[in-house]
Design an enzyme around this catalytic site. Structure first.
Site, PDB file in Angstrom:
ATOM      1  N   ASP A  26     -12.250   9.578  -2.825  1.00  8.34           N
ATOM      2  CA  ASP A  26     -13.532  10.283  -2.756  1.00  8.34           C
ATOM      3  C   ASP A  26     -13.501  11.490  -3.688  1.00  8.34           C
ATOM      4  O   ASP A  26     -14.501  12.191  -3.819  1.00  8.34           O
ATOM      5  CB  ASP A  26     -13.806  10.759  -1.333  1.00  8.34           C
ATOM      6  CG  ASP A  26     -12.847  11.865  -0.916  1.00  8.34           C
ATOM      7  OD1 ASP A  26     -11.623  11.651  -1.063  1.00  8.34           O
ATOM      8  OD2 ASP A  26     -13.292  12.933  -0.469  1.00  8.34           O
TER       9      ASP A  26
ATOM     10  N   THR B 216     -10.551   2.505   4.822  1.00  4.22           N
ATOM     11  CA  THR B 216      -9.514   3.286   5.484  1.00  4.22           C
ATOM     12  C   THR B 216     -10.192   4.240   6.465  1.00  4.22           C
ATOM     13  O   THR B 216     -11.417   4.379   6.480  1.00  4.22           O
ATOM     14  CB  THR B 216      -8.705   4.125   4.475  1.00  4.22           C
ATOM     15  OG1 THR B 216      -9.507   5.225   4.022  1.00  4.22           O
ATOM     16  CG2 THR B 216      -8.276   3.292   3.273  1.00  4.22           C
TER      17      THR B 216
ATOM     18  N   GLU C 265       0.856  -1.177   0.000  1.00  9.33           N
ATOM     19  CA  GLU C 265       0.000   0.000   0.000  1.00  9.33           C
ATOM     20  C   GLU C 265       0.889   1.223   0.000  1.00  9.33           C
ATOM     21  O   GLU C 265       1.690   1.419   0.919  1.00  9.33           O
ATOM     22  CB  GLU C 265      -0.920   0.031   1.224  1.00  9.33           C
ATOM     23  CG  GLU C 265      -1.884   1.218   1.188  1.00  9.33           C
ATOM     24  CD  GLU C 265      -2.719   1.364   2.445  1.00  9.33           C
ATOM     25  OE1 GLU C 265      -3.769   2.029   2.383  1.00  9.33           O
ATOM     26  OE2 GLU C 265      -2.320   0.815   3.497  1.00  9.33           O
TER      27      GLU C 265
ATOM     28  N   GLU D  14     -11.919   6.884   4.425  1.00  6.69           N
ATOM     29  CA  GLU D  14     -13.085   6.328   3.733  1.00  6.69           C
ATOM     30  C   GLU D  14     -14.301   6.276   4.652  1.00  6.69           C
ATOM     31  O   GLU D  14     -15.413   6.633   4.249  1.00  6.69           O
ATOM     32  CB  GLU D  14     -12.744   4.934   3.215  1.00  6.69           C
ATOM     33  CG  GLU D  14     -13.835   4.291   2.392  1.00  6.69           C
ATOM     34  CD  GLU D  14     -13.372   2.981   1.788  1.00  6.69           C
ATOM     35  OE1 GLU D  14     -14.187   2.318   1.131  1.00  6.69           O
ATOM     36  OE2 GLU D  14     -12.176   2.623   1.965  1.00  6.69           O
TER      37      GLU D  14
ATOM     38  N   ASP E  93      -3.290  11.978  -2.011  1.00 10.42           N
ATOM     39  CA  ASP E  93      -3.403  13.425  -2.152  1.00 10.42           C
ATOM     40  C   ASP E  93      -3.753  13.743  -3.607  1.00 10.42           C
ATOM     41  O   ASP E  93      -3.055  13.322  -4.522  1.00 10.42           O
ATOM     42  CB  ASP E  93      -2.070  14.082  -1.776  1.00 10.42           C
ATOM     43  CG  ASP E  93      -2.183  15.589  -1.599  1.00 10.42           C
ATOM     44  OD1 ASP E  93      -2.955  16.221  -2.351  1.00 10.42           O
ATOM     45  OD2 ASP E  93      -1.478  16.132  -0.722  1.00 10.42           O
TER      46      ASP E  93
END
Length: 213
Positions: free
Chosen positions: A154, A192, A44, A195, A118
């Site tokens: 998002d 996350t 990740e 999230e 980001d």
């Protein structure tokens, strides 16, 4: 988002070399030696506080995971979780996601996760986006031929940019969701911290999964 400095971070990292490496040199092709078993390796890039990667390691004990984070305070928070959990299929790396080919050998990784990166919305910062072509080249190098890139955000602008960037690079899409939490893939989704926060506000979560040809 940059976290506030954690004065205890350096000491925690120094005290737990069995779980974390700092800008490792010479580890290409040797990461499996850090785990209890040789298993498919997932990374990740940008692990934040570590909810996703620690839950994934618990959910999939037959896979090995590496959390990569450039912020010392953030990786220290992941390490704090790992010290408690003692997951033998999870390792941490304090380093820059732009240096993946310095850390991993070609075809050493099976899956790359990018979660809520980001967005760098200004055009002059395009090269910093983790789905920019230079990053894609690194993912292509470290991923195995059948390896997959999974991306969640998002931010609609970043998602649209990423679809175009991956398409221009010649990648093939295995999944595209404009509202992950209302999709057929929701039950298997591991969230996350960001999230959970965003989805609680009713914001749709975008996801794509793709592979290199």
């Amino acid at each position: 988002m940059r976290l506030r400095n954690k004065p205890w971070a350096k000491d925690l990292i120094a005290a737990n070399p069995q779980w974390i490496l700092v800008n490792p040199v010479g580890m290409q092709g040797k990461w499996q030696s850090r785990f209890a078993q040789k298993q498919p390796l997932s990374i990740e890039v940008g692990s934040g506080k570590g909810r996703f990667i620690t839950e994934m390691a618990q959910k999939y004990p037959d896979r090995n995971f590496i959390a990569i984070e450039v912020q010392e305070s953030a990786i220290a928070m992941v390490l704090k979780k790992q010290v408690d959990l003692q997951l033998d299929n999870l390792q941490l790396l304090l380093g820059d996601g732009a240096e993946l080919t310095e850390y991993f050998a070609p075809e050493e990784v099976s899956t790359v996760y990018l979660n809520f990166s980001d967005p760098w919305p200004k055009t002059r910062h395009e090269k910093r986006r983790l789905t920019y072509k230079d990053f894609l080249k690194q993912y292509e190098t470290v991923l195995q031929p059948a390896g997959e890139l999974e991306f969640k955000t998002d931010n609609q602008g970043l998602f649209e940019y990423s679809l175009i960037s991956l398409n221009h690079y010649g990648m093939e899409f295995d999944r595209v969701s404009l509202n992950l939490h209302q999709s057929q893939w929701a039950d298997d989704n591991v969230m996350t911290e960001y999230e959970q926060k965003f989805s609680a506000k009713g914001q749709p979560i975008f996801q794509l999964c793709a592979h290199f040809k």
